[in-house]
Scaffold this motif. Structure first.
Motif, PDB file in Angstrom:
ATOM      1  N   THR A  11       1.043  -1.190  -0.022  1.00  0.00           N
ATOM      2  CA  THR A  11       0.002  -0.028   0.060  1.00  0.00           C
ATOM      3  C   THR A  11       0.913   1.194  -0.069  1.00  0.00           C
ATOM      4  O   THR A  11       1.690   1.424   0.860  1.00  0.00           O
ATOM      5  N   GLY A  12       0.737   2.122  -0.970  1.00  0.00           N
ATOM      6  CA  GLY A  12       1.432   3.335  -0.946  1.00  0.00           C
ATOM      7  C   GLY A  12       0.929   4.458  -0.390  1.00  0.00           C
ATOM      8  O   GLY A  12       1.585   5.252   0.310  1.00  0.00           O
ATOM      9  N   ARG A  13      -0.432   4.585  -0.439  1.00  0.00           N
ATOM     10  CA  ARG A  13      -1.130   5.586   0.282  1.00  0.00           C
ATOM     11  C   ARG A  13      -2.393   5.269   1.060  1.00  0.00           C
ATOM     12  O   ARG A  13      -2.909   4.020   0.873  1.00  0.00           O
ATOM     13  N   LYS A  14      -2.863   6.197   1.818  1.00  0.00           N
ATOM     14  CA  LYS A  14      -4.186   5.906   2.370  1.00  0.00           C
ATOM     15  C   LYS A  14      -5.165   6.974   2.112  1.00  0.00           C
ATOM     16  O   LYS A  14      -4.872   8.024   1.588  1.00  0.00           O
ATOM     17  N   VAL A  15      -6.560   6.547   2.341  1.00  0.00           N
ATOM     18  CA  VAL A  15      -7.611   7.215   2.069  1.00  0.00           C
ATOM     19  C   VAL A  15      -8.558   7.157   3.071  1.00  0.00           C
ATOM     20  O   VAL A  15      -8.608   6.250   3.662  1.00  0.00           O
ATOM     21  N   LYS A  16      -9.203   8.358   3.376  1.00  0.00           N
ATOM     22  CA  LYS A  16     -10.159   8.499   4.567  1.00  0.00           C
ATOM     23  C   LYS A  16     -11.550   8.389   3.650  1.00  0.00           C
ATOM     24  O   LYS A  16     -11.920   9.335   2.975  1.00  0.00           O
TER      25      LYS A  16
END
Length: 67
Positions: A11-16
Protein backbone atom coordinates in the motif's frame (compact mmCIF):
# COMPACT_ATOMS: atom_id res chain seq x y z
CA UNK A 1 -4.34 -10.05 -14.66
CA UNK A 2 -3.08 -7.61 -12.08
CA UNK A 3 -6.40 -7.64 -10.24
CA UNK A 4 -5.61 -11.10 -8.85
CA UNK A 5 -2.74 -9.71 -6.76
CA UNK A 6 -4.20 -6.35 -5.66
CA UNK A 7 -4.90 -7.56 -2.12
CA UNK A 8 -1.25 -8.52 -1.65
CA UNK A 9 0.19 -5.35 -3.21
CA UNK A 10 2.10 -2.98 -0.99
CA UNK A 11 0.00 0.00 0.00
CA UNK A 12 1.46 3.30 -1.10
CA UNK A 13 -1.20 5.69 0.13
CA UNK A 14 -4.17 5.83 2.44
CA UNK A 15 -7.60 7.33 1.89
CA UNK A 16 -10.17 8.47 4.42
CA UNK A 17 -13.86 7.86 3.81
CA UNK A 18 -15.68 11.19 3.95
CA UNK A 19 -19.28 10.06 3.49
CA UNK A 20 -21.53 7.27 2.23
CA UNK A 21 -24.22 9.46 0.68
CA UNK A 22 -24.58 7.67 -2.61
CA UNK A 23 -27.25 8.75 -5.07
CA UNK A 24 -27.28 5.52 -7.06
CA UNK A 25 -25.51 2.73 -5.14
CA UNK A 26 -25.63 1.42 -1.58
CA UNK A 27 -22.23 1.91 0.03
CA UNK A 28 -23.11 2.46 3.69
CA UNK A 29 -22.99 -1.33 4.21
CA UNK A 30 -19.34 -1.58 3.16
CA UNK A 31 -17.75 1.80 4.02
CA UNK A 32 -17.53 3.62 7.35
CA UNK A 33 -17.30 7.43 7.29
CA UNK A 34 -14.14 8.61 9.05
CA UNK A 35 -12.30 5.30 8.65
CA UNK A 36 -8.92 5.21 6.89
CA UNK A 37 -8.47 2.56 4.20
CA UNK A 38 -5.34 1.35 2.40
CA UNK A 39 -5.45 2.38 -1.25
CA UNK A 40 -4.67 -0.71 -3.29
CA UNK A 41 -5.19 0.71 -6.77
CA UNK A 42 -6.91 3.55 -8.56
CA UNK A 43 -8.31 4.42 -11.93
CA UNK A 44 -9.49 7.70 -13.40
CA UNK A 45 -12.81 7.58 -11.51
CA UNK A 46 -12.38 4.95 -8.78
CA UNK A 47 -10.32 4.05 -5.73
CA UNK A 48 -9.94 0.35 -4.99
CA UNK A 49 -9.83 -0.53 -1.28
CA UNK A 50 -10.54 -3.55 0.88
CA UNK A 51 -13.93 -2.65 2.32
CA UNK A 52 -15.75 -3.80 5.47
CA UNK A 53 -16.86 -7.03 3.78
CA UNK A 54 -13.18 -8.01 3.49
CA UNK A 55 -13.29 -7.89 -0.31
CA UNK A 56 -11.74 -5.54 -2.81
CA UNK A 57 -14.19 -2.87 -3.91
CA UNK A 58 -14.03 -0.01 -6.38
CA UNK A 59 -15.66 3.21 -5.17
CA UNK A 60 -16.04 6.65 -6.68
CA UNK A 61 -13.28 9.03 -5.61
CA UNK A 62 -15.86 11.49 -4.27
CA UNK A 63 -16.30 9.31 -1.15
CA UNK A 64 -12.66 9.70 -0.11
CA UNK A 65 -9.92 12.13 0.80
CA UNK A 66 -6.31 11.17 0.11
CA UNK A 67 -4.08 11.42 3.19
Amino acid sequence: MIHHTWTENETGRKVKCLHTDAAKYTVENVLIPGKVYDLKNESEDYYFVIDESGKMGGFYKEYFEVL
